[in-house]
Design an enzyme around this catalytic site. Structure first.
Site, PDB file in Angstrom:
ATOM      1  N   LYS A 166       2.699  21.700   4.037  1.00  0.00           N
ATOM      2  CA  LYS A 166       3.706  20.950   4.787  1.00  0.00           C
ATOM      3  C   LYS A 166       4.662  20.366   3.753  1.00  0.00           C
ATOM      4  O   LYS A 166       4.314  19.468   3.006  1.00  0.00           O
ATOM      5  CB  LYS A 166       3.043  19.845   5.612  1.00  0.00           C
ATOM      6  CG  LYS A 166       3.846  19.445   6.866  1.00  0.00           C
ATOM      7  CD  LYS A 166       5.161  18.728   6.568  1.00  0.00           C
ATOM      8  CE  LYS A 166       4.895  17.277   6.239  1.00  0.00           C
ATOM      9  NZ  LYS A 166       6.209  16.541   6.061  1.00  0.00           N
ATOM     10  N   GLY A 221       0.365  10.545  -0.718  1.00  0.00           N
ATOM     11  CA  GLY A 221       1.440   9.801  -0.074  1.00  0.00           C
ATOM     12  C   GLY A 221       1.019   8.386   0.262  1.00  0.00           C
ATOM     13  O   GLY A 221       0.181   7.784  -0.420  1.00  0.00           O
ATOM     14  N   SER A 222       1.577   7.854   1.334  1.00  0.00           N
ATOM     15  CA  SER A 222       1.382   6.456   1.695  1.00  0.00           C
ATOM     16  C   SER A 222       0.055   6.232   2.396  1.00  0.00           C
ATOM     17  O   SER A 222      -0.555   7.157   2.944  1.00  0.00           O
ATOM     18  CB  SER A 222       2.513   5.990   2.615  1.00  0.00           C
ATOM     19  OG  SER A 222       2.414   6.649   3.876  1.00  0.00           O
ATOM     20  N   GLY A 226      -1.222   8.768   5.262  1.00  0.00           N
ATOM     21  CA  GLY A 226      -2.492   9.395   4.934  1.00  0.00           C
ATOM     22  C   GLY A 226      -3.597   9.005   5.885  1.00  0.00           C
ATOM     23  O   GLY A 226      -4.425   9.838   6.273  1.00  0.00           O
ATOM     24  N   GLU A 245      -4.918  11.063  -1.324  1.00  0.00           N
ATOM     25  CA  GLU A 245      -4.595  10.013  -2.295  1.00  0.00           C
ATOM     26  C   GLU A 245      -3.533   9.149  -1.634  1.00  0.00           C
ATOM     27  O   GLU A 245      -2.441   9.620  -1.328  1.00  0.00           O
ATOM     28  CB  GLU A 245      -4.072  10.631  -3.591  1.00  0.00           C
ATOM     29  CG  GLU A 245      -3.662   9.592  -4.623  1.00  0.00           C
ATOM     30  CD  GLU A 245      -2.648  10.130  -5.605  1.00  0.00           C
ATOM     31  OE1 GLU A 245      -1.650   9.415  -5.868  1.00  0.00           O
ATOM     32  OE2 GLU A 245      -2.810  11.259  -6.088  1.00  0.00           O
ATOM     33  N   CYS A 282       2.396   6.975  -8.701  1.00  0.00           N
ATOM     34  CA  CYS A 282       1.276   6.404  -7.944  1.00  0.00           C
ATOM     35  C   CYS A 282       0.384   5.537  -8.810  1.00  0.00           C
ATOM     36  O   CYS A 282      -0.408   4.751  -8.286  1.00  0.00           O
ATOM     37  CB  CYS A 282       0.457   7.519  -7.288  1.00  0.00           C
ATOM     38  SG  CYS A 282      -0.007   8.837  -8.427  1.00  0.00           S
ATOM     39  N   GLU A 378       0.780  -2.412  -2.782  1.00  0.00           N
ATOM     40  CA  GLU A 378       1.719  -1.607  -3.557  1.00  0.00           C
ATOM     41  C   GLU A 378       3.146  -1.773  -3.030  1.00  0.00           C
ATOM     42  O   GLU A 378       3.380  -1.740  -1.831  1.00  0.00           O
ATOM     43  CB  GLU A 378       1.322  -0.129  -3.474  1.00  0.00           C
ATOM     44  CG  GLU A 378       2.234   0.793  -4.253  1.00  0.00           C
ATOM     45  CD  GLU A 378       1.838   2.260  -4.103  1.00  0.00           C
ATOM     46  OE1 GLU A 378       2.238   3.060  -4.958  1.00  0.00           O
ATOM     47  OE2 GLU A 378       1.137   2.598  -3.118  1.00  0.00           O
TER      48      GLU A 378
END
Length: 510
Positions: A166, A221-222, A226, A245, A282, A378
């Site tokens: 994707k 990603g976020s 996620g 992750e 990240c 974050e």
């Protein structure tokens, strides 16, 4: 139904560059997955898989100018950074080819029959087989190394699993270009091109995770995105592994002795790590526990100087820019929070790097200080938080409040790294409980691709205990199978007594 166009956008101007594709319909996602599923048998030959990975690396290197130009136009990360990222990407493709050739990833174990044991042991032979089609969700901040040709794709193909990627909406043109090179590489070694497919669109991503022929997924990603996919993977009639992750604060602890010994070096190094890639890594250090007092002040002064010399930067897209500015504004408004170098809006399309400071005690005050929890989340972009602590007990108490992280960094003095076990060893033990990688006297940005690397950590840093970087990333896409008392002629070639493939294996413990 009118097809929804997928546009390539220049983050430096916010303007559309070109229409690259259209968002995939449910029917198109189904076709892509079924085509990949049909192609899976062609990946059974390990030698062909290794040749494919090396051919893909060669085509990407050969098209470096086009690939870097496309990625820079869509991400504003710059040719220098992207040239390095491409080298990392092709390097990991070749590393997985080497792993396939070497064969220990199959973890072959043979236990001879022994009727004298209690209970008697039959003949057992065990190895690992590929799961099937893997859904890969591209990352925004690494358009090459964590996207279409990245580590999830490389490790899944090495395991013998076809992939459906994707694509990330921030770099669709780069995704299509890289996919075309991977598919060309597949055909060049006799594989069907459909061992790699790409789809676009938010809804396509949901369709992909729910497809009954998808056997596992990898995501970078976020936390929000996620977790939604993780929950969807678990809610399927047949749940599948989801290796995500998500998000990480990546705490740094500067001891009083380290601050006294090399304050300027620490402050300058911290600034470089926080601003690398405009703070879009990240593993960017998002929280720094810094001692109160003159030595801690010297670290902060060096950080102030270095950040003050850093010009405005462009984030990956305007939505991220808006989120960064809003996040900084929310944090800066808290009582007791100061901004010696104010991060935030740097102009129409840019942001400024900076940092915030807060007394560490604010995190330990109970219900009245719950608003400060946002400082322990974050904030994607070039900002970090200095939490000034009074003593090691207070620093340890803040660390105990943190969720899981990808990394944790300790800045220690020479005496602390070379002396007898003491407070430094206690710190190592504490951060080991909350992070997947521990860094001493370095910085977490820059994740080496090597067999011993681990890029993951306790939730929410990751949804599993596997790594998305390094040789053992291949394990995510395999499952073990044991054969009991199966005649040699009926065993897979990998397990036959003559070992016709010359693979490493452990026989009755040796």
């Amino acid at each position: 139904m009118t097809a929804t166009p997928v546009w390539s956008v220049d983050p430096r101007t916010g303007k559309q560059r070109e229409q690259v594709a259209v968002e995939a319909t449910p029917g198109e996602v189904d076709e892509a997955v079924r085509a990949a599923h049909t192609a899976r048998g062609a990946l059974a030959d390990a030698a062909v898989r290794a040749a494919f990975l090396r051919a893909a690396a060669a085509l990407l290197d050969g098209g470096a100018h086009r690939v870097v130009a496309a990625a820079d136009a869509e991400t504003a990360l710059g040719p220098g950074r992207l040239t390095g990222e491409l080298a990392r990407t092709t390097g990991q493709l070749r590393a997985f080819a080497d792993a396939v050739d070497e064969g220990s990833y199959l973890d072959i174990r043979i236990d001879r029959a022994d009727p004298s044991l209690t209970p008697p042991r039959p003949e057992l032979r065990r190895y690992k087989v590929p799961l099937g089609v893997v859904a890969v969700y591209s990352a925004s901040n690494f358009p090459l190394a964590f996207s279409v040709p990245g580590g999830d794709t490389a490790s899944a193909l090495a395991a013998g699993c076809p992939v459906v990627v994707k694509a990330h909406p921030d770099h669709p043109a780069t995704s299509e270009l890289c996919a075309s090179l991977l598919r060309e590489a597949a055909v060049s070694v006799g594989l069907p091109a459909d061992v790699v497919r790409v789809v676009h669109g938010f809804d396509a991503g949901l369709e992909l995770i729910r497809h009954p022929l998808v056997s596992a997924a990898g995501f970078t990603g976020s936390v929000r995105g996620g977790r939604a996919l993780f929950d969807a993977a678990a809610a399927r009639p047949v749940p599948i592994p989801f290796h995500g992750e998500l998000g990480s604060l990546n705490p740094v602890v500067v001891t009083a002795a380290a601050a006294a010994e090399r304050a300027e070096e620490i402050g300058t190094g911290l600034a470089a790590s926080v601003t690398l890639g405009v703070g879009q890594f990240c593993v960017k250090p998002g929280l720094v526990l810094l001692p109160e007092g003159p030595d801690g002040d010297r670290v902060a002064q060096a950080l102030t100087k270095a950040l003050g010399e850093t010009g405005p930067g462009v984030l990956l897209d305007h939505r991220m820019r808006e989120n960064f500015i809003a996040g900084v504004r929310e944090r800066s408004a808290l009582p007791g929070v100061a901004a010696p170098v104010a991060p935030g809006d740097g102009g129409e399309h840019t942001v400024r790097a900076g940092y915030l400071t807060v007394p560490a005690a604010r995190f330990l005050g109970g219900a009245q200080d719950e608003a400060y929890e946002v400082l322990l989340e974050e904030c994607f972009g070039p900002v970090t938080v200095l939490a000034r602590y009074a003593d090691q007990d207070e620093a340890a108490a803040v660390l105990a409040r943190l969720p899981g992280n990808l990394s944790a960094t300790l800045q220690l003095s020479a005496a602390e790294t070379g002396g007898a076990p003491g407070p430094a060893a206690e710190l190592i033990g504490q951060v080991t409980a909350l992070a997947g990688r521990i860094v001493v006297n370095g910085w977490p940005t820059g994740v080496a691709v090597s067999p011993a690397q681990h890029h993951g950590g306790p939730y929410p840093a990751a949804t599993s205990h596997s790594t998305s970087v390094g040789g053992t990333a291949i394990e995510r896409w395999l499952r073990p199978v044991a054969y009991q008392s199966v005649p040699d002629a009926l065993l897979p070639a990998e397990l036959r007594e003559s070992n016709p493939l010359g693979l490493p294996r452990r026989v009755t413990g040796a």
